[in-house]
Design a protein around this motif. Structure first.
Motif, mmCIF file in Angstrom:
data_model
loop_
_atom_site.group_PDB
_atom_site.id
_atom_site.type_symbol
_atom_site.label_atom_id
_atom_site.label_comp_id
_atom_site.label_asym_id
_atom_site.label_seq_id
_atom_site.Cartn_x
_atom_site.Cartn_y
_atom_site.Cartn_z
ATOM 1 N N ARG A 186 -10.253 11.914 20.004
ATOM 2 C CA ARG A 186 -11.666 11.682 19.758
ATOM 3 C C ARG A 186 -11.940 10.229 19.264
ATOM 4 N NH1 ARG A 186 -14.299 15.615 16.112
ATOM 5 N NH2 ARG A 186 -15.906 14.056 16.415
ATOM 6 N N SER A 190 -10.009 7.503 19.195
ATOM 7 C CA SER A 190 -9.863 6.484 20.356
ATOM 8 C C SER A 190 -10.746 6.395 21.346
ATOM 9 C CB SER A 190 -8.290 6.830 20.887
ATOM 10 O OG SER A 190 -7.995 6.029 21.985
ATOM 11 N N LYS A 191 -11.544 7.564 21.685
ATOM 12 C CA LYS A 191 -12.326 7.239 22.724
ATOM 13 C C LYS A 191 -13.691 6.566 22.110
ATOM 14 C CE LYS A 191 -11.947 9.652 26.402
ATOM 15 N NZ LYS A 191 -11.758 8.907 27.805
ATOM 16 N N LEU A 192 -13.957 7.059 20.847
ATOM 17 C CA LEU A 192 -15.121 6.184 20.141
ATOM 18 C C LEU A 192 -14.731 4.910 19.940
ATOM 19 C CD1 LEU A 192 -17.756 6.509 18.805
ATOM 20 C CD2 LEU A 192 -16.874 7.370 16.698
ATOM 21 N N GLN A 249 -16.545 -1.542 24.026
ATOM 22 C CA GLN A 249 -17.157 -1.845 25.109
ATOM 23 C C GLN A 249 -18.472 -2.611 25.095
ATOM 24 O OE1 GLN A 249 -15.933 -1.407 28.347
ATOM 25 N NE2 GLN A 249 -13.897 -0.806 27.593
ATOM 26 N N HIS A 250 -19.164 -2.359 23.880
ATOM 27 C CA HIS A 250 -20.168 -3.074 23.736
ATOM 28 C C HIS A 250 -20.285 -4.192 22.651
ATOM 29 C CE1 HIS A 250 -22.025 0.740 25.461
ATOM 30 N NE2 HIS A 250 -21.729 1.297 24.509
ATOM 31 N N SER A 251 -19.022 -4.737 22.583
ATOM 32 C CA SER A 251 -18.858 -6.079 21.742
ATOM 33 C C SER A 251 -19.648 -7.313 22.555
ATOM 34 C CB SER A 251 -17.640 -5.978 21.229
ATOM 35 O OG SER A 251 -16.707 -6.514 22.558
ATOM 36 N N HIS A 262 -12.898 2.940 21.584
ATOM 37 C CA HIS A 262 -13.017 2.270 23.149
ATOM 38 C C HIS A 262 -14.516 2.085 23.476
ATOM 39 C CE1 HIS A 262 -11.558 1.135 27.215
ATOM 40 N NE2 HIS A 262 -12.500 1.818 27.564
ATOM 41 N N ARG A 263 -15.334 3.090 23.277
ATOM 42 C CA ARG A 263 -16.848 3.025 23.725
ATOM 43 C C ARG A 263 -17.438 1.985 22.623
ATOM 44 N NH1 ARG A 263 -16.916 8.593 24.080
ATOM 45 N NH2 ARG A 263 -17.767 8.770 21.990
ATOM 46 N N GLU A 264 -17.236 1.748 21.585
ATOM 47 C CA GLU A 264 -17.397 0.751 20.439
ATOM 48 C C GLU A 264 -17.385 -0.393 21.042
ATOM 49 O OE1 GLU A 264 -19.783 0.806 17.433
ATOM 50 O OE2 GLU A 264 -20.089 3.020 18.484
ATOM 51 N N HIS A 322 -16.862 -8.597 25.013
ATOM 52 C CA HIS A 322 -16.614 -7.838 26.183
ATOM 53 C C HIS A 322 -17.743 -8.136 27.084
ATOM 54 C CE1 HIS A 322 -15.000 -4.270 28.413
ATOM 55 N NE2 HIS A 322 -16.159 -4.154 28.615
ATOM 56 N N GLN A 323 -18.911 -8.025 26.665
ATOM 57 C CA GLN A 323 -19.838 -8.262 27.564
ATOM 58 C C GLN A 323 -19.822 -9.842 28.072
ATOM 59 O OE1 GLN A 323 -22.246 -5.993 28.103
ATOM 60 N NE2 GLN A 323 -21.042 -4.983 26.624
#
Length: 151
Positions: free
Chosen positions: A10, A12-14, A20-22, A16-18, A25-26
């Motif tokens: 859980r 790790s998934k959170l 993705q919004h950096s 990863h999601r966070e 990353h954008q």
């Protein structure tokens, strides 16, 4: 009863999601994870000549895989390849300004993310967590080695 594996999954998934919004990353258009590793390696070794064979050896990847990755990175403006005076066949790999800027943004994003992740944890708690994670990792590696030797 808590299931540690599930809780780690859980988290790790959170994480990863966070990430993705950096901001980095954008702006990392069509950049793969391997590109990030190569940029970091080239950045850390920018004071010396780095060649394709160095990347093959360091990352244990095939010549064709490194070639394809470097071609894409070159196309995306992240690296250039230049001949060296002693051997025109050898091409040293150099980060572009775009890659240097991206590396700095990624490092800043990681520092901010780590700050948020560790908020409220004492240095002792962080050290204890790392020690526990390393033990878990070693437990799984040890089990994997035992299973491999029994086959």
């Amino acid at each position: 009863m808590y299931h540690l594996g599930f809780e780690i999954h859980r988290l790790s998934k959170l994480m990863h999601r966070e990430l993705q919004h950096s901001a980095a990353h954008q702006h990392a258009d069509r950049m793969t994870g391997m590109h990030g590793y190569l940029i970091r390696y080239l950045y850390e070794n920018r004071e010396r000549d780095v060649f394709q064979r160095d990347l093959e050896k360091k990352f244990s990847i095939s010549r064709s895989a490194v070639t394809a990755t470097l071609q894409l990175m070159e196309k995306n403006g992240l690296v250039t390849r230049e001949s060296v005076p002693q051997d025109a066949r050898l091409k040293r790999i150099i980060l572009t300004q775009k890659a240097l800027d991206l590396h700095q943004q990624i490092e800043a994003d990681i520092a901010e993310f780590e700050k948020r992740l560790c908020a409220g944890l004492t240095p002792e708690e962080q050290a204890q967590f790392l020690a526990i994670v390393r033990k878990m990792y070693n437990n799984l590696e040890h089990t994997k080695k035992e299973e491999g030797s029994s086959q």
